[in-house]
Motif scaffolding. Structure first.
Motif, PDB file in Angstrom:
ATOM      1  N   HIS A 288      -2.102  11.916  -4.621  1.00  0.00           N
ATOM      2  CA  HIS A 288      -3.717  12.694  -5.384  1.00  0.00           C
ATOM      3  C   HIS A 288      -3.362  13.333  -6.731  1.00  0.00           C
TER       4      HIS A 288
ATOM      5  N   ASP B 224       5.465  12.193  -2.041  1.00  0.00           N
ATOM      6  CA  ASP B 224       4.283  12.255  -1.982  1.00  0.00           C
ATOM      7  C   ASP B 224       2.770  12.953  -3.080  1.00  0.00           C
TER       8      ASP B 224
ATOM      9  N   GLU C  85       3.791  16.626   0.266  1.00  0.00           N
ATOM     10  CA  GLU C  85       2.781  15.872  -0.988  1.00  0.00           C
ATOM     11  C   GLU C  85       2.509  17.124  -1.690  1.00  0.00           C
TER      12      GLU C  85
ATOM     13  N   SER D 221       0.988  -0.983  -0.004  1.00  0.00           N
ATOM     14  CA  SER D 221       0.500   0.358  -0.518  1.00  0.00           C
ATOM     15  C   SER D 221       1.281   0.995   0.433  1.00  0.00           C
ATOM     16  N   GLY D 222       0.084   2.430  -0.030  1.00  0.00           N
ATOM     17  CA  GLY D 222       1.416   4.013   0.393  1.00  0.00           C
ATOM     18  C   GLY D 222       1.273   3.760   1.560  1.00  0.00           C
ATOM     19  N   TYR D 223       0.736   3.340   1.938  1.00  0.00           N
ATOM     20  CA  TYR D 223       1.174   3.379   3.589  1.00  0.00           C
ATOM     21  C   TYR D 223       2.525   2.535   4.040  1.00  0.00           C
TER      22      TYR D 223
ATOM     23  N   THR E 222       0.831   5.825  -4.867  1.00  0.00           N
ATOM     24  CA  THR E 222      -0.453   5.077  -4.650  1.00  0.00           C
ATOM     25  C   THR E 222      -0.620   4.387  -5.383  1.00  0.00           C
TER      26      THR E 222
ATOM     27  N   HIS F 170       0.612  13.841   5.295  1.00  0.00           N
ATOM     28  CA  HIS F 170      -0.686  12.347   5.443  1.00  0.00           C
ATOM     29  C   HIS F 170       0.015  12.051   6.773  1.00  0.00           C
TER      30      HIS F 170
ATOM     31  N   SER G  58      -3.796   3.291  -5.231  1.00  0.00           N
ATOM     32  CA  SER G  58      -5.087   2.786  -4.789  1.00  0.00           C
ATOM     33  C   SER G  58      -6.778   3.558  -5.151  1.00  0.00           C
ATOM     34  N   LYS G  59      -5.415   5.036  -5.465  1.00  0.00           N
ATOM     35  CA  LYS G  59      -6.225   5.335  -6.041  1.00  0.00           C
ATOM     36  C   LYS G  59      -7.268   6.561  -7.623  1.00  0.00           C
TER      37      LYS G  59
HETATM   38  C1  LIG Z   1      -3.885   7.729   0.125  1.00  0.00           C
HETATM   39  C2  LIG Z   1      -2.869   7.979   0.522  1.00  0.00           C
HETATM   40  C3  LIG Z   1      -1.477   7.495   1.077  1.00  0.00           C
HETATM   41  C4  LIG Z   1      -1.438   5.983   1.179  1.00  0.00           C
HETATM   42  O1  LIG Z   1      -2.292   5.660   0.397  1.00  0.00           O
HETATM   43  P1  LIG Z   1      -2.576   3.775   0.245  1.00  0.00           P
HETATM   44  O2  LIG Z   1      -2.209   2.872  -0.952  1.00  0.00           O
HETATM   45  O3  LIG Z   1      -3.452   4.618   0.477  1.00  0.00           O
HETATM   46  O4  LIG Z   1      -1.986   3.761   1.737  1.00  0.00           O
HETATM   47  C5  LIG Z   1       0.136   7.737   1.244  1.00  0.00           C
HETATM   48  N1  LIG Z   1       0.044   9.761   0.858  1.00  0.00           N
HETATM   49  C6  LIG Z   1      -1.187  10.499   0.797  1.00  0.00           C
HETATM   50  C7  LIG Z   1      -1.048  11.667   0.862  1.00  0.00           C
HETATM   51  C8  LIG Z   1      -2.687   9.935   0.608  1.00  0.00           C
HETATM   52  O5  LIG Z   1      -3.564  10.277   0.428  1.00  0.00           O
END
Ligand SMILES: *Cc1c(COP(=O)(O)O)cnc(C)c1O
Length: 414
Positions: free
Chosen positions: A235, A232, A203, A131-133, A263, A157, A265-266
């Motif tokens: 978005h 980061d 970010e 994940s991004g996290y 990520t 974040h 995931s978005k």
């Molecule tokens: C959503 C997000 C993450 C985490 O990404 P995931 O893939 O959802 O874990 C990291 N940094 C920022 C700025 C985010 O908005």
């Protein structure tokens, strides 16, 4: 409790500092007492399952709502090609990866994704995470530790804050996008922490305000003070820059950003995260990033969908989706009367309302009218700047956006 929803969504963003205000988790407090404390301070969150998804329409609690709250900026989570790619990858490689990357979990599609990510970000190499996290938590402590200094934007974040904390480096925070404060902190670190490695973290598009960081200026500063920059782009990917490659590409500073975080995931429509940068960066992370080493490789289905999503983002279809997103954005800014949206630049459009109560009741009334738009309140945002946070998608029909604006105009008009 209907309006716990915004907190469910935004808890990971800025709720972090609140966690430290909670009573310590120790034997003096039962779970029930800790929960009661959260409720008493209006920090309690709960889950609201969605039981049906149809494009941007969701079924929740017997209601049908248009979703203006997701991060699915291009509508790719529902794209037939991504669903197909996920199914194909599962058929070929299995439902799970079976092991961590360094054991037998590295499948051909993991390498394919990483090659495509590097090409997409125009960096020599890239590395996928769960994940991004996990990417943030892995990369920062792999490179920085005690004796180093990490300087973050105030609105960074939670994953970035957590990664910085775990590293053990000294942490400093500058007010959102305030370059002169960043410069002061850099100067302080150079003078007072001689020999320390310095990492700047920001970010590119901020999750709550939808605004951009002043990237060219930050790059100048980091060079001047011989610091390293982690950007980061969670978005921004898919949304801004040539081929949707993000803000670093848009500003022409890809090579001057040392560590690109993103990520899947978005806007990419799947699940997962990544780091892009130099080959030696990736080589070192394979050896040192604990969230990479000690976790099972991401499942084939997610990787297959991510490869497909990246392909669409960088294609002519991707350009059309970005144009549709832009069209929806223009419609929103033009049609909305009161309250006027802030001058937003991305798919995230905050509509500042002011009082927490008003933001809540507006969000509640919008649900009555069939729209899912979260109210974001203190402490997620400063007191008196409670807001509706609209996130737009290329998948929204223009009529959805018009109807949303009319609904906001109607309920927010008084
Ligand atoms: C959503 C997000 C993450 C985490 O990404 P995931 O893939 O959802 O874990 C990291 N940094 C920022 C700025 C985010 O908005």
């Amino acid at each position: 409790m209907l309006f716990c929803f915004p907190f469910v969504l935004f808890a990971p963003f800025r709720g972090y500092s609140n966690l430290s205000e909670s009573p310590p988790v120790n034997s003096d407090h039962s779970y029930e007492e800790l929960i009661a404390d959260l409720k008493q301070r209006s920090l309690y969150r709960e889950l609201h399952p969605i039981d049906a998804v149809n494009g941007t329409g969701v079924g929740r609690g017997g209601r049908s709502l248009i979703n203006f709250a997701s991060n699915d900026y291009l509508g790719l989570t529902q794209h037939p090609q991504l669903k197909m790619a996920a199914a194909d990858a599962a058929q070929r490689f299995g439902a799970g990866s079976g092991a961590s990357r360094l054991i037998t979990g590295t499948l051909a599609i993991h390498s394919e994704l990483e090659t495509k990510l590097a090409a997409f970000k125009k960096t020599p190499a890239a590395l996928a995470f769960e994940s991004g996290y996990a990417a943030a938590l892995g990369v920062i402590p792999a490179l920085y530790g005690q004796g180093d200094v990490i300087i973050l934007d105030k609105l960074a974040h939670a994953s970035l804050i957590d990664g910085a904390r775990i590293s053990g480096a000294e942490i400093r925070v500058y007010p959102h996008n305030r370059l002169e404060r960043l410069a002061e902190l850099l100067d302080w670190a150079r003078q007072k922490r001689r020999g320390a490695k310095i990492l700047i973290i920001t970010e590119s598009i901020f999750s709550m305000d939808g605004d951009f960081c002043p990237l060219p200026e930050i790059v100048e500063l980091k060079d001047e003070f011989e610091a390293v920059l982690l950007l980061d782009e969670a978005h921004a990917i898919g949304v801004v820059g040539p081929d949707g490659a993000g803000l670093a590409a848009e500003c022409g500073v890809i090579d001057r950003v040392d560590i690109h975080l993103g990520t899947l995931s978005k806007a990419v429509g799947s699940s997962g995260g990544f780091i892009a940068g130099s080959s030696s960066l990736v080589e070192l992370l394979i050896n040192r990033a604990r969230t990479f080493i000690y976790s099972t490789a991401p499942p084939p289905a997610a990787i297959g969908a991510a490869i497909e999503g990246l392909g669409i983002i960088a294609s002519e279809t991707g350009n059309q989706l970005r144009a549709a997103l832009q069209r929806n954005h223009e419609e929103l800014t033009v049609t909305l009367k009161r309250p006027k949206p802030e001058a937003a630049q991305s798919a995230i459009v905050p509509i500042i309302v002011g009082s927490e109560e008003q933001a809540l009741s507006l969000s509640e009334e919008l649900v009555e009218r069939g729209f899912l738009v979260p109210a974001v309140r203190f402490p997620s945002v400063p007191r008196g700047s409670a807001r509706l946070r609209v996130t737009l998608s290329a998948a929204h029909q223009l009529s959805d956006v018009v109807n949303l604006c009319e609904a906001i105009n109607a309920v927010g008009g008084e």
